[in-house]
Design a protein around this motif. Structure first.
Motif, PDB file in Angstrom:
ATOM      1  N   ALA A   1       0.874  -1.173   0.000  1.00 27.96           N
ATOM      2  CA  ALA A   1       0.000   0.000   0.000  1.00 27.96           C
ATOM      3  C   ALA A   1       0.910   1.222   0.000  1.00 27.96           C
ATOM      4  N   VAL A   2       0.352   2.360  -0.406  1.00 29.33           N
ATOM      5  CA  VAL A   2       1.149   3.589  -0.392  1.00 29.33           C
ATOM      6  C   VAL A   2       0.594   4.518   0.681  1.00 29.33           C
ATOM      7  N   LYS A   3       1.495   4.992   1.529  1.00 28.74           N
ATOM      8  CA  LYS A   3       1.104   5.994   2.531  1.00 28.74           C
ATOM      9  C   LYS A   3       1.473   7.344   1.936  1.00 28.74           C
ATOM     10  N   TRP A   4       0.465   8.169   1.686  1.00 28.11           N
ATOM     11  CA  TRP A   4       0.709   9.450   1.040  1.00 28.11           C
ATOM     12  C   TRP A   4       1.798  10.241   1.750  1.00 28.11           C
ATOM     13  N   PRO A   5       2.766  10.867   1.073  1.00 24.85           N
ATOM     14  CA  PRO A   5       2.811  10.903  -0.384  1.00 24.85           C
ATOM     15  C   PRO A   5       3.549   9.717  -1.013  1.00 24.85           C
ATOM     16  N   ASN A   6       4.576   9.155  -0.354  1.00 27.50           N
ATOM     17  CA  ASN A   6       5.303   8.110  -1.082  1.00 27.50           C
ATOM     18  C   ASN A   6       5.998   7.048  -0.226  1.00 27.50           C
ATOM     19  N   ASP A   7       5.516   6.816   0.984  1.00 24.98           N
ATOM     20  CA  ASP A   7       6.020   5.659   1.744  1.00 24.98           C
ATOM     21  C   ASP A   7       5.357   4.394   1.208  1.00 24.98           C
ATOM     22  N   ILE A   8       6.100   3.294   1.225  1.00 22.50           N
ATOM     23  CA  ILE A   8       5.479   2.018   0.825  1.00 22.50           C
ATOM     24  C   ILE A   8       5.334   1.141   2.061  1.00 22.50           C
ATOM     25  N   LEU A   9       4.140   0.616   2.245  1.00 20.07           N
ATOM     26  CA  LEU A   9       3.843  -0.220   3.414  1.00 20.07           C
ATOM     27  C   LEU A   9       3.546  -1.646   2.961  1.00 20.07           C
ATOM     28  N   LEU A  10       3.984  -2.577   3.791  1.00 20.31           N
ATOM     29  CA  LEU A  10       3.566  -3.974   3.640  1.00 20.31           C
ATOM     30  C   LEU A  10       3.061  -4.389   5.000  1.00 20.31           C
ATOM     31  N   ASP A  11       1.894  -4.998   5.022  1.00 19.99           N
ATOM     32  CA  ASP A  11       1.357  -5.437   6.297  1.00 19.99           C
ATOM     33  C   ASP A  11       1.292  -4.261   7.290  1.00 19.99           C
ATOM     34  N   HIS A  12       0.949  -3.073   6.805  1.00 18.98           N
ATOM     35  CA  HIS A  12       0.816  -1.837   7.601  1.00 18.98           C
ATOM     36  C   HIS A  12       2.154  -1.331   8.155  1.00 18.98           C
ATOM     37  N   LYS A  13       3.259  -1.892   7.714  1.00 18.60           N
ATOM     38  CA  LYS A  13       4.574  -1.461   8.213  1.00 18.60           C
ATOM     39  C   LYS A  13       5.395  -0.900   7.067  1.00 18.60           C
ATOM     40  N   LYS A  14       6.301   0.031   7.413  1.00 20.25           N
ATOM     41  CA  LYS A  14       7.068   0.699   6.352  1.00 20.25           C
ATOM     42  C   LYS A  14       8.150  -0.234   5.810  1.00 20.25           C
ATOM     43  N   VAL A  15       8.134  -0.419   4.491  1.00 19.81           N
ATOM     44  CA  VAL A  15       9.149  -1.268   3.863  1.00 19.81           C
ATOM     45  C   VAL A  15      10.065  -0.420   2.975  1.00 19.81           C
ATOM     46  N   ALA A  16       9.594   0.765   2.572  1.00 21.37           N
ATOM     47  CA  ALA A  16      10.417   1.618   1.707  1.00 21.37           C
ATOM     48  C   ALA A  16      10.051   3.082   1.901  1.00 21.37           C
ATOM     49  N   GLY A  17      11.064   3.931   1.742  1.00 19.52           N
ATOM     50  CA  GLY A  17      10.848   5.375   1.841  1.00 19.52           C
ATOM     51  C   GLY A  17      11.566   6.072   0.697  1.00 19.52           C
ATOM     52  N   ILE A  18      11.064   7.238   0.352  1.00 19.79           N
ATOM     53  CA  ILE A  18      11.592   7.981  -0.812  1.00 19.79           C
ATOM     54  C   ILE A  18      11.914   9.411  -0.386  1.00 19.79           C
ATOM     55  N   LEU A  19      13.053   9.883  -0.847  1.00 18.77           N
ATOM     56  CA  LEU A  19      13.485  11.253  -0.533  1.00 18.77           C
ATOM     57  C   LEU A  19      13.802  11.952  -1.846  1.00 18.77           C
ATOM     58  N   CYS A  20      12.963  12.929  -2.218  1.00 16.55           N
ATOM     59  CA  CYS A  20      13.174  13.656  -3.483  1.00 16.55           C
ATOM     60  C   CYS A  20      13.769  15.024  -3.199  1.00 16.55           C
ATOM     61  N   GLU A  21      14.964  15.251  -3.724  1.00 12.09           N
ATOM     62  CA  GLU A  21      15.630  16.544  -3.568  1.00 12.09           C
ATOM     63  C   GLU A  21      15.963  17.072  -4.959  1.00 12.09           C
ATOM     64  N   THR A  22      16.349  18.348  -5.020  1.00 12.47           N
ATOM     65  CA  THR A  22      16.673  18.920  -6.330  1.00 12.47           C
ATOM     66  C   THR A  22      17.955  19.735  -6.250  1.00 12.47           C
ATOM     67  N   VAL A  23      18.596  19.871  -7.403  1.00  9.38           N
ATOM     68  CA  VAL A  23      19.755  20.754  -7.538  1.00  9.38           C
ATOM     69  C   VAL A  23      19.400  21.701  -8.675  1.00  9.38           C
ATOM     70  N   SER A  24      19.548  23.000  -8.407  1.00  7.72           N
ATOM     71  CA  SER A  24      19.115  23.977  -9.405  1.00  7.72           C
ATOM     72  C   SER A  24      20.252  24.392 -10.323  1.00  7.72           C
ATOM     73  N   PHE A  25      20.013  24.340 -11.619  1.00  9.38           N
ATOM     74  CA  PHE A  25      20.954  24.873 -12.598  1.00  9.38           C
ATOM     75  C   PHE A  25      20.231  25.996 -13.336  1.00  9.38           C
ATOM     76  N   GLU A  26      21.009  26.793 -14.080  1.00  5.73           N
ATOM     77  CA  GLU A  26      20.408  27.941 -14.763  1.00  5.73           C
ATOM     78  C   GLU A  26      19.255  27.521 -15.690  1.00  5.73           C
ATOM     79  N   ASP A  27      19.480  26.435 -16.436  1.00  4.48           N
ATOM     80  CA  ASP A  27      18.526  26.069 -17.484  1.00  4.48           C
ATOM     81  C   ASP A  27      17.761  24.778 -17.192  1.00  4.48           C
ATOM     82  N   ARG A  28      17.960  24.196 -16.033  1.00  2.46           N
ATOM     83  CA  ARG A  28      17.323  22.893 -15.762  1.00  2.46           C
ATOM     84  C   ARG A  28      17.322  22.611 -14.259  1.00  2.46           C
ATOM     85  N   ILE A  29      16.587  21.574 -13.891  1.00  4.50           N
ATOM     86  CA  ILE A  29      16.604  21.133 -12.487  1.00  4.50           C
ATOM     87  C   ILE A  29      17.152  19.716 -12.447  1.00  4.50           C
ATOM     88  N   GLY A  30      18.107  19.483 -11.588  1.00  8.18           N
ATOM     89  CA  GLY A  30      18.632  18.133 -11.387  1.00  8.18           C
ATOM     90  C   GLY A  30      17.787  17.460 -10.310  1.00  8.18           C
TER      91      GLY A  30
END
Ligand code: BT5
Length: 248
Positions: A99-128
């Motif tokens: 199951a997905v716990k909003w916004p992006n944790d993944i649960l199995l059997d109501h327990k956390k099995v995976a987590g996601i960390l989204c970060e960015t690096v700013s460039f003049e013409d794009r985002i990393g």
């Protein structure tokens, strides 16, 4: 943006954090390709708000995906949600029921099995984009017990050990496909699937976004991936970021 067909791999035995390394070295990476930075262990694995991510050696997946998007790209907030769906698709094929716990944790059997960390690096013409995922694969029950919220691993639930590459490879493949869909059509094609996987639907929650704390019932997901909470006065409020906890 060019299609991300080839993946460039960088692997460390030991690193502080694959996200930290990728942020520091973003400018030196190929800006037209997907780079996947993995490590056997992280000595300073991070969650959101600088929380610790337990990263014991050789037991789990610690991966950061790096790629570039245009500066005005409207779906950056959905990238973690898409990666959670890519991961869930693969876990389902392996016989799990995530199951997905909003916004992006993944649960199995109501327990956390995976987590996601989204970060960015700013460039003049794009985002990393520095999109990190930690998935507990063969993590020992003793270590899982030290985590301050219910946590599990694939091995704990299945009673078998898993090959890490056979999990991360199909996730990357699925993610490249899902990212193309997101770029072409936005979050709408994922909306229904995401809502069907939503954990805590109909439950009383407390949501903190760092500034305010709101209580309400987990109601629904908008077509842009935001969460609707039903407030005690009967109105809906829409959240674009935050941390959910079940109300005790
Ligand atoms: C997350 O943060 O869930 C994002 C985790 C991202 C980790 C990856 S690993 C590769 C890349 N490099 C990094 O340094 N990070 C990324 P958050 O929602 O803030 O959850 C953190 C909380 O999850 C902690 O405070 C603990 O309660 C719990 N936790 C810590 N380690 C865990 C683990 N291995 N499994 C399950 N829960 C854990």
């Amino acid at each position: 943006m060019p299609k991300l067909k080839n993946i460039y791999y960088i692997h460390f035995d030991t690193i502080d954090s694959t996200n930290t390394w990728t942020k520091k070295n973003a400018a030196t990476l190929d800006q037209n390709q997907l780079t996947c930075v993995t490590a056997l262990e992280q000595t300073a694995g991070r969650g959101r708000l600088n929380r610790k991510w337990e990263s014991p050696k050789g037991q789990n997946i610690y991966a950061t995906l790096y790629f570039c998007l245009p500066r005005d790209c409207p779906y950056i907030a959905n990238l973690g949600q898409i990666l959670s769906l890519s991961c869930i698709a693969v876990l389902k094929k392996k016989g799990f029921s995530p199951a997905v716990k909003w916004p992006n944790d993944i649960l199995l059997d109501h327990k956390k099995v995976a987590g996601i960390l989204c970060e960015t690096v700013s460039f003049e013409d794009r985002i990393g984009i520095v999109l990190g995922i930690g998935i507990n694969i063969n993590m020992s029950p003793e270590l899982l017990d030290t985590i301050d919220q219910p946590a599990t691993s694939l091995a704990q639930l299945s009673g078998q050990t898993w090959n890490l590459e056979q999990i991360i490879e199909p996730i990357l493949k699925q993610f490249i496909h899902d990212l193309e869909t997101l770029q072409e059509k936005g979050f709408a094609p994922f909306h229904r699937a995401y809502e069907d996987l939503l954990a805590f639907k109909g439950a009383q929650l407390t949501c903190t976004d760092g500034i305010r704390t709101i209580q309400g019932i987990c109601h629904s997901i908008n077509s842009d991936g935001k969460l609707n909470l039903l407030l005690p006065d009967g109105t809906l409020t829409t959240l674009s970021a935050g941390e959910l906890k079940l109300k005790k």
